[in-house]
Design an enzyme around this catalytic site. Structure first.
Site, PDB file in Angstrom:
ATOM      1  N   PHE A  60       0.859  -1.186   0.000  1.00 15.06           N
ATOM      2  CA  PHE A  60       0.000   0.000   0.000  1.00 15.06           C
ATOM      3  C   PHE A  60       0.893   1.232   0.000  1.00 15.06           C
ATOM      4  O   PHE A  60       1.686   1.423   0.921  1.00 15.06           O
ATOM      5  CB  PHE A  60      -0.929   0.045   1.212  1.00 15.06           C
ATOM      6  N   ASP A  69       9.641   2.640   1.606  1.00 12.61           N
ATOM      7  CA  ASP A  69       8.492   3.359   2.156  1.00 12.61           C
ATOM      8  C   ASP A  69       8.420   3.067   3.656  1.00 12.61           C
ATOM      9  O   ASP A  69       8.054   1.970   4.070  1.00 12.61           O
ATOM     10  CB  ASP A  69       7.213   2.886   1.433  1.00 12.61           C
ATOM     11  N   LYS A  95       3.366  10.279   8.495  1.00 17.80           N
ATOM     12  CA  LYS A  95       2.678   9.811   9.700  1.00 17.80           C
ATOM     13  C   LYS A  95       3.312  10.268  11.016  1.00 17.80           C
ATOM     14  O   LYS A  95       3.097  11.385  11.455  1.00 17.80           O
ATOM     15  CB  LYS A  95       2.537   8.289   9.649  1.00 17.80           C
TER      16      LYS A  95
HETATM   17  C1  LIG Z   1       3.131   2.413   3.891  1.00 15.93           C
HETATM   18  C2  LIG Z   1       2.239   3.562   3.523  1.00 15.93           C
HETATM   19  N1  LIG Z   1       2.548   4.312   2.458  1.00 15.93           N
HETATM   20  C3  LIG Z   1       1.785   5.356   2.105  1.00 15.93           C
HETATM   21  C4  LIG Z   1       0.663   5.693   2.820  1.00 15.93           C
HETATM   22  C5  LIG Z   1      -0.177   6.875   2.418  1.00 15.93           C
HETATM   23  O1  LIG Z   1      -0.027   7.893   3.361  1.00 15.93           O
HETATM   24  P1  LIG Z   1      -1.113   9.045   3.486  1.00 15.93           P
HETATM   25  O2  LIG Z   1      -2.374   8.412   3.939  1.00 15.93           O
HETATM   26  O3  LIG Z   1      -0.536  10.002   4.487  1.00 15.93           O
HETATM   27  O4  LIG Z   1      -1.244   9.659   2.129  1.00 15.93           O
HETATM   28  C6  LIG Z   1       0.295   4.929   3.926  1.00 15.93           C
HETATM   29  C7  LIG Z   1      -0.928   5.226   4.672  1.00 15.93           C
HETATM   30  O5  LIG Z   1      -1.479   4.413   5.387  1.00 15.93           O
HETATM   31  C8  LIG Z   1       1.112   3.830   4.290  1.00 15.93           C
HETATM   32  O6  LIG Z   1       0.819   3.059   5.342  1.00 15.93           O
END
Ligand SMILES: Cc1ncc(COP(=O)(O)O)c(C=O)c1O
Length: 406
Positions: A143, A229, A258
């Site tokens: 994700f 990520d 986050k």
């Molecule tokens: C691993 C990862 N990447 C990207 C995102 C996307 O982040 P955002 O919701 O701040 O756009 C998330 C969100 O849960 C995530 O867990």
């Protein structure tokens, strides 16, 4: 509506807020440390942390003081001008990531957009032309966000459905299957790989250390960017500042967000020196990124992590916490399959749909988040105490112990 008292927010949501999040079940009005209260005054232990965001809990006095003072001084100037907190936060991140440079943004998805743009620029550098080397290998069940780049990098039908055509060039390979990644990474056409060190939304699936090391080796051999990520698993959550540190690898660039702002929206990418100048003036930007207020929130989080030794505490405290959580398997082997994750990022993997279990835990006073349709995800603030960890286990034991199998 909650209990007997009317909840105006529930009505306002029902009437006016778009339905993309369904119908949230409670209205939260106040938080302190690991505890939040709803509009009816009910107390919850917050082991969702706004999905791994409230790294230092709610209303931490140092965070509140730093952000309030900055709000009264300078909130926004745009990136036409320097601001002091952005420079300081960039330095702190370079200190943790290694020599390189940082670009700030406002969310996780936007940070991943930055990585994907970096991959395109690397592809041009590598192949000598635009469009010839745009491949990005991602993991199945990954994700990476809801923007078009993020969705394209997220090989899940429920995320992509209705929004195609997406960006081209993405290949999904099974996590932890190095031979499959060896086949997927092409020396000519692959610009980058993008991996969550521990998949969050996909069900709390850790990438094996040997797998990460193997992918890093393939990237080095084929001149492919090794992009990580750390949006959910970074900023101390696993008992190291970044989760990839457990594997001893060195990414070419990192996406974070986050926990970095402790609740204030901020995202960032760090790029190793060898790639940092791929972005030249005019090639990327955002109005709000790295504003003085957001950067101060980030600095406040880092200051608290240091002063309270929270990353070390997560590493220490999670050992016995995980052991207690693993006892849930013995308590209800028909319900609980396994407990996985690292530090304060844990998935209690079930044989049943986690959604009703998450709802029952909430009713019992514990907030958690479902993950990947298979797990109850526990993401306590990094300053959650041993007593709070024990209280969460007690609630889980009670709710799962009394669960009636369908
Ligand atoms: C691993 C990862 N990447 C990207 C995102 C996307 O982040 P955002 O919701 O701040 O756009 C998330 C969100 O849960 C995530 O867990």
């Amino acid at each position: 509506m909650n209990g007997a008292s009317p909840d105006p927010a529930a009505q306002a949501y029902a009437d006016n807020v778009a339905r993309n999040y369904g119908a949230p079940p409670i209205t939260l009005v106040k938080g302190q440390g690991t505890v939040v209260w709803d509009a009816a005054g009910k107390r919850y232990l917050d082991f969702a942390s706004g999905i791994a965001v409230n790294a230092v809990g709610h209303a931490h006095p140092h965070w509140v003081r730093r952000v309030s003072e900055q709000a009264g001084k300078l909130v926004h100037v745009s990136n036409l001008y320097r601001n002091e907190p952005q420079g300081e936060l960039a330095g702190a991140l370079v200190g943790r990531c290694g020599p390189g440079r940082v670009i700030f943004c406002n969310s996780g998805a936007e940070a991943n957009e930055g990585l994907l743009k970096l991959a395109r620029l690397h592809g041009v550098r590598k192949s000598g032309s635009e469009g010839a080397c745009i491949g990005v290998v991602v993991a199945e069940k990954a994700f990476h966000g809801r923007t078009f780049g993020g969705m394209s990098a997220t090989p899940q039908e429920k995320i992509q459905k209705g929004f195609r055509p997406l960006l081209t060039g993405f290949t999904a390979a099974p996590l932890n299957d190095l031979a499959a990644w060896d086949r997927a990474i092409d020396a000519q056409t692959t610009a980058a790989v993008l991996i969550e060190t521990i998949q969050g939304e996909g069900g709390v699936n850790p990438a094996d250390h040997a797998f990460l090391q193997g992918v890093e080796r393939l990237c080095r051999a084929r001149n492919v960017l090794f992009l990580i990520d750390e949006i959910q698993c970074g900023i101390g959550r696993t008992g190291r500042f970044f989760a990839y540190e457990h594997a001893g690898v060195r990414p070419d660039a990192i996406a974070m967000a986050k926990g970095l702002g402790g609740g204030f929206p901020i995202g960032a990418i760090w790029m190793a020196s060898a790639h940092a100048d791929l972005f030249q003036p005019g090639s990327h930007g955002t109005t709000f990124g790295g504003g003085p207020l957001a950067a101060t929130a980030g600095l406040a989080v880092l200051e608290i992590l240091e002063a309270e030794k929270l990353v070390e505490k997560v590493a220490e405290r999670s050992v016995s916490w995980h052991a207690r959580l693993r006892e849930l398997v013995a308590l209800r082997p028909d319900l609980v399959k396994e407990v996985r994750g690292a530090g304060y990022m844990v998935g209690v993997v079930l044989h049943v749909d986690p959604l009703p279990v998450v709802a029952a835990l909430r009713e019992a006073g514990l907030l958690s988040a479902p993950a990947g349709g298979v797990a109850v995800r526990l993401l306590p603030p990094l300053n959650a105490s041993p007593e709070e960890l024990a209280e969460a286990v007690a609630i889980l034991r009670r709710v799962l112990g009394e669960w009636k199998a369908a």
